[in-house]
Design an enzyme around this catalytic site. Structure first.
Site, PDB file in Angstrom:
ATOM      1  N   TYR I  22       0.798  -1.228   0.000  1.00 17.71           N
ATOM      2  CA  TYR I  22       0.000   0.000   0.000  1.00 17.71           C
ATOM      3  C   TYR I  22       0.833   1.283   0.000  1.00 17.71           C
ATOM      4  O   TYR I  22       0.269   2.377   0.019  1.00 17.71           O
ATOM      5  CB  TYR I  22      -0.937  -0.004   1.208  1.00 17.71           C
ATOM      6  CG  TYR I  22      -1.928  -1.135   1.188  1.00 17.71           C
ATOM      7  CD1 TYR I  22      -2.987  -1.131   0.276  1.00 17.71           C
ATOM      8  CD2 TYR I  22      -1.815  -2.216   2.049  1.00 17.71           C
ATOM      9  CE1 TYR I  22      -3.898  -2.185   0.246  1.00 17.71           C
ATOM     10  CE2 TYR I  22      -2.720  -3.262   2.031  1.00 17.71           C
ATOM     11  CZ  TYR I  22      -3.760  -3.246   1.126  1.00 17.71           C
ATOM     12  OH  TYR I  22      -4.655  -4.276   1.098  1.00 17.71           O
ATOM     13  N   ASN I  73     -12.229   5.363  -2.539  1.00 15.91           N
ATOM     14  CA  ASN I  73     -11.442   4.133  -2.444  1.00 15.91           C
ATOM     15  C   ASN I  73     -12.203   3.234  -1.485  1.00 15.91           C
ATOM     16  O   ASN I  73     -12.072   3.356  -0.272  1.00 15.91           O
ATOM     17  CB  ASN I  73     -10.042   4.439  -1.893  1.00 15.91           C
ATOM     18  CG  ASN I  73      -9.218   3.163  -1.772  1.00 15.91           C
ATOM     19  OD1 ASN I  73      -9.749   2.056  -1.835  1.00 15.91           O
ATOM     20  ND2 ASN I  73      -7.909   3.326  -1.593  1.00 15.91           N
ATOM     21  N   HIS I  79     -15.576  -5.215  -2.750  1.00 14.89           N
ATOM     22  CA  HIS I  79     -15.915  -6.556  -3.231  1.00 14.89           C
ATOM     23  C   HIS I  79     -17.152  -7.127  -2.557  1.00 14.89           C
ATOM     24  O   HIS I  79     -17.607  -8.199  -2.915  1.00 14.89           O
ATOM     25  CB  HIS I  79     -14.716  -7.482  -2.985  1.00 14.89           C
ATOM     26  CG  HIS I  79     -13.418  -6.810  -3.231  1.00 14.89           C
ATOM     27  ND1 HIS I  79     -13.041  -6.401  -4.490  1.00 14.89           N
ATOM     28  CD2 HIS I  79     -12.406  -6.396  -2.398  1.00 14.89           C
ATOM     29  CE1 HIS I  79     -11.858  -5.794  -4.407  1.00 14.89           C
ATOM     30  NE2 HIS I  79     -11.458  -5.773  -3.156  1.00 14.89           N
ATOM     31  N   ASP I  86     -25.382   0.873  -4.140  1.00 14.71           N
ATOM     32  CA  ASP I  86     -26.683   1.512  -4.290  1.00 14.71           C
ATOM     33  C   ASP I  86     -26.602   3.005  -3.968  1.00 14.71           C
ATOM     34  O   ASP I  86     -27.232   3.828  -4.641  1.00 14.71           O
ATOM     35  CB  ASP I  86     -27.714   0.831  -3.385  1.00 14.71           C
ATOM     36  CG  ASP I  86     -28.131  -0.532  -3.927  1.00 14.71           C
ATOM     37  OD1 ASP I  86     -27.754  -0.875  -5.063  1.00 14.71           O
ATOM     38  OD2 ASP I  86     -28.828  -1.261  -3.210  1.00 14.71           O
ATOM     39  N   HIS I  99      -7.922   2.728  -6.376  1.00 15.47           N
ATOM     40  CA  HIS I  99      -7.245   1.745  -5.524  1.00 15.47           C
ATOM     41  C   HIS I  99      -5.757   2.037  -5.519  1.00 15.47           C
ATOM     42  O   HIS I  99      -5.181   2.364  -6.562  1.00 15.47           O
ATOM     43  CB  HIS I  99      -7.488   0.317  -6.035  1.00 15.47           C
ATOM     44  CG  HIS I  99      -8.925  -0.051  -6.040  1.00 15.47           C
ATOM     45  ND1 HIS I  99      -9.591  -0.411  -4.897  1.00 15.47           N
ATOM     46  CD2 HIS I  99      -9.842  -0.086  -7.027  1.00 15.47           C
ATOM     47  CE1 HIS I  99     -10.865  -0.663  -5.197  1.00 15.47           C
ATOM     48  NE2 HIS I  99     -11.044  -0.466  -6.474  1.00 15.47           N
ATOM     49  N   LEU I 100      -5.148   1.913  -4.359  1.00 17.08           N
ATOM     50  CA  LEU I 100      -3.707   2.130  -4.253  1.00 17.08           C
ATOM     51  C   LEU I 100      -2.946   1.026  -4.975  1.00 17.08           C
ATOM     52  O   LEU I 100      -2.095   1.275  -5.807  1.00 17.08           O
ATOM     53  CB  LEU I 100      -3.298   2.147  -2.769  1.00 17.08           C
ATOM     54  CG  LEU I 100      -3.903   3.281  -1.942  1.00 17.08           C
ATOM     55  CD1 LEU I 100      -3.781   2.971  -0.459  1.00 17.08           C
ATOM     56  CD2 LEU I 100      -3.187   4.588  -2.273  1.00 17.08           C
ATOM     57  N   SER I 101      -3.286  -0.222  -4.662  1.00 19.13           N
ATOM     58  CA  SER I 101      -2.616  -1.356  -5.306  1.00 19.13           C
ATOM     59  C   SER I 101      -3.388  -1.735  -6.568  1.00 19.13           C
ATOM     60  O   SER I 101      -4.519  -1.317  -6.761  1.00 19.13           O
ATOM     61  CB  SER I 101      -2.590  -2.538  -4.348  1.00 19.13           C
ATOM     62  OG  SER I 101      -3.915  -2.987  -4.100  1.00 19.13           O
TER      63      SER I 101
END
Lengths: 144, 144, 144, 144, 144, 144, 144, 144, 144, 144, 144, 144
Positions: I22, I73, I79, I86, I99-101
């Site tokens: 990260y 993020n 997931h 919604d 996303h960082l990675s």
């Protein structure tokens, strides 16, 4: 009416290989039959065969300015080519997908086509007549 | 040439419902077109429609002694009927599966057909012309 | 308001079989309750039961000219009938799917319904009251 | 009769957002309608909304000592919350699961509910009326 | 040795609900047992329960500066929480996952744990003793 | 208390192979530790190792008349043996499944156990201590 | 002993079609053999064949008041009919499922039966003898 | 007629364990019944039981020079043994697969058999009578 | 331009944990960088971090009246959270998921995002620069 | 160079059974060929065949102190044995997996091997020559 | 800094086709924008478009000696090309994958990328700006 | 003997890239080794490398009139090319599929080959020696 007929990979070998699956007509004979049938329907026909996915994509792209209908037998790329699908989806004229053999009666992986969802219709299992029927269908589509 | 044309469930409603998917021709108009086209091809045509799976199975069984080719639009039973598949598999004459709409471009469950693996060929997506093309294909099959 | 209530296969056996799952009311009692409730709601009710998929398809088709709402308990055909789904999808009036038992709490295959995606709403698990609630919902739909 | 009505995440935004899917009534209007309907059914109604899964779990737990029936619209947690399912499974009174939209006619992931197998019944697709029908169903359950 | 014991959602209801699955001990009794056992092992024990996924994530994060071992019963979040998994993966001390019931002998969805792949070990099915065994295991891990 | 400890395939090689996964203790050392721990718990311990699925089935069958608890590390048969599962399911005394490594953190196929659903509990990931914890758990089970 | 023997779709065509799969006996010959065998076992036999799922459901329902055992060859409906399964599940007498061919050695979709889980036993692969064996089994079940 | 009857793992425990699933007859009683029935059918019977997959493979191989039919209850190896399947596939005489319980009505993993596709027929669910029926079927197969 | 930047669970721990995945920047440093970059782009920036799914839902809801763009993020909730999806779907302004990675190069379960289908675009794998790029993209979106 | 060649279940029957799949050489002939080829390569060869999974596991374990390479044809255990995989994974010398037939061109279940991921290489489809090629490959591996 | 920008199949048609999905900029305009942005970042830019998978593989291979970063929009090959993935995996410089449209919000098959796991980062959904953001990201990567 | 050796995409980069997976030999060195080994076996060898699927299809087609055996390393196309499979299936001479690395021990998608079911045999995992072994195998095939 102008129709571009595109033949996918391995169709250049028609007639000499696995005639029990693909019939005994050569691609030249099929093309000759298409020209003859085209004459009967007062349609101009161009045909193109390639083993290369990229070349088929390019052929489909170039149909845009010329053809009223695209008839394509994507052969092995039917089941694996998103690139070909994208080219067809971008085409402003209708596309008819044809197969010589009944692909739904063969291996499982042949039952899925990336092309069918972007085609107008599909004709499968009538040997060289699959092309002839597609040409008749094309004439009907253009006359509508 | 004698051809039995079997129409599956809900096809009796053609023309008045969802014309954007199934076209505006009624089943009577399609049958009339088939008789006319049959006359042109010197073929005797019988047509049969039913909403009942069992009645369709019986209709297919009875094709055995009379028809040279079976043309069938199994409609909703395409995707669910092993009984219809078994009846067709037992038929000694070739079967052509037709669909008005391009079933491969609709819901996922419509992409699987129990019928296609036992059919000689499949024609999908040309509206009422799907039947006409099937009739032409039938004439070619019988002449071979 | 006119409501057609269609009962699928095996519902003619209600009351005498597996009352722990389906309740102890007979189909006649349910129909009587529906008529009574209909009267209260100033609705005309017709009911129809069949074990045959094709007959149910036909019943749904015939709702078109008469009913304002279709209430259907497709029973075993819920999970297997594309033909019934197609008939409902073609219906110009809203359809309410009902189940006596909570189908989501039973075998895995009962969790999938071909009917639900073409229904307006679903009511499941309240025994004979599932029908009553559907009738109340129907009245609300028609009044909107 | 005492009924706890629990509203899941995003339902606080009802009325102002995506009214084509969820209807144009605000949550306050739905709660008012529920109180009114409750009065008609001589039922005491409490309502609770939270965006937090943990807070909803706690709300369900606290229903144990007070409510005769739990009505819950788990919204987005329907499809992802085992914690909520476990809380409901532990509740000694019956639970009714409601949805404003017909969740079975939307994205595939909305067709699976962790809650349904532990609910008494499910009502889906009638907009704000889904709650009203649930209240009527609750009254019937308690009277049995 | 310092051990943080984290209890997930619904565990605050232990003892009064579904004792056939989860046993008849309350969470307070389990915590008391853990303190007693901790005293025997010369371990300092802190316990924390929450129904909120976010609060559990925070509790795990705060274990970093204090605990030598984390014992966690993630309950319903076992099967659905990537956030909790990420918090545990980031923890520099070993984590032991415990379950009161044998989760592998229950519904299919309980057989998958997001937590197990980032835990040092798993103990499942021994009721309140699952915690006690975890404490003994923790002592061994720290002594290594 | 009498406890049968059954070791599955390849556990005879412990200590000399892949010590990073399975630890550096030999099976003899583990058995000695179990006897010692057994003495502490006033339990009689018998141990048995085999690479043969059939021999393990027989060993489990023979536990019936003698043991109060079965502790088994099914090793490679965990994931493939219905025969072993059936033998354990038929055993009238409780079974504890143990694993040296944390099987849930390894290859996907190791996450499924045929044994766990018929075991009383599972202990995984504590090296040789997995057995020790199982023995302590066994004593608690027998004392209940 | 009274036994109802129900034959599913396409079995009326036995003997004349695909004898390599289904054998060369006609359905009449099988029924005659069953009556003869029934006489030997002092059993009263009734037989019924239909291509219609609904008619088969009704036939099964009517077995309730008369038969001691139901023997059914569901043929193509084996793999697709929840309605038939529900009818059999509701029957208070045991059901024996028979198949002429070994369905487990054919296409994948034939390996799944909706009927087997609600049958008492299954006999598959012995041609017309499958029925004879079922009759012998029926006699044993009734004598128990 | 010479028939080898092979009993798979755990069948040596019949009669004393789980009699509600497997019946109360011991394997010795079943073998005695088979010998008696064999005498009635003028058949020579040999029986063999083993818990070991390899020993069962060898037993099947040795049937080659002696038996006219193999009757096998593969028990737990039904679902996991390719080795046993290969041995049976290589056998020049027909094989009948039997099960005491109706395996299709139990856990999902019991619905798949590696053996069935290489067997001549399958009999499942009639308790000890499954063997008796298999013996009768064997006599018919040999007499053909 | 006003931009709300929402940070999901565990992102409060950035910099001190798993810096190889990260990065070594703390969340405060990232927020400072965002403010600085915002100043350069003449954008007003607000940031919010929470470990709680419900609190993140509320934060997204509150963006409605203030922000021109949402940058989020979702971390572990990416997931698993339909509730968050919604909330975002209901937001009238565009959302950028960061996303960082590179989440597509990690565990399989990280390849599926509930958020992406309702986002305008996705930026993944550039560490703290993922946020910076999102801010630049946001400025472009607003200027269009 | 010392090479242990291990033959799995049913390979003792080679030559007399299904020679169209497995070739007409007996196992003795293959072993003789291997000794001869070994002599040519100045390699010492030991061979071992067993139908028992456990015995094969033990044979692989014992290769540890003696062999430089293990050549194994796991036959039916290829697709089902985690125990054999674990034994091979623990072996400090390289393993070569061989198959007489091309396993990838047969049933679907033969396309998955538990052994391949822990083997150095795989040779499949060359009949008895698969072993010979493996021996040549072994010599090359040892010489590196 | 030297950056190779590779455009996959059908991107030569940008601007004239499906502008609602792919935007109205032509590829020449995008390339011009990239050169301009490159000049601003003091980066040398080369661009290459091909419809051929093999030609794209070669283009990626040739990046090795020249480029500091590869930016690639693999278009239709994203989802089908292992060859392209292997070429990128072998490249010693970082790769950034870009998409004009948000591929995660389209057909299911577009959610899987063979390229993403071997890319450094992914930018999707910002139209021509996806490339611009990639260029900015590239500059940051090189400066690190 | 004449052997065509076809090398798929990225194999032109051998030796300089990822030598830990693919070895340190260049393709020229492998080809030289093949010519040398060919001379030893009195075989004429031609080699061909291409990154293009279509060119590989054509190369395979042209093998028909010249080669006695085709040796092919399809590399990335192994897992994605139906076109290549069709070309090989049409070839009247046997094909041997080779891989440098053990593809079964790498990513999941590399475990499926479209080529293997139409190949005579497969050799995988021996680096450049995979080709040498294939050449030896080819000589044996031709001599049979």
């Amino acid at each position: 009416m102008r129709v571009l007929v595109v033949h996918g990979p391995n169709l250049n070998m028609l007639g000499t290989r696995e005639p029990d699956i693909y019939g005994s007509k050569t691609l030249d004979q099929i093309n000759a039959m298409l020209l003859e049938e085209g004459a009967r329907l007062r349609a101009e026909i161009k045909t193109h065969q390639s083993n290369s996915e990229g070349e088929l994509v390019t052929a489909v792209q170039q149909a845009a300015g010329w053809a009223d209908v695209l008839i394509i037998n994507p052969a092995g790329y039917t089941h694996t080519s998103v690139a070909l699908r994208d080219a067809i989806a971008a085409l402003p004229v209708p596309t008819i997908e044809v197969h010589l053999s009944n692909v739904y009666a063969r291996e499982d992986f042949r039952r899925h086509s990336y092309i069918s969802p972007v085609a107008r219709g599909v004709i499968s299992g009538f040997g060289a007549d699959s092309y002839r029927l597609a040409l008749i269908a094309a004439a009907r589509l253009v006359n509508e």
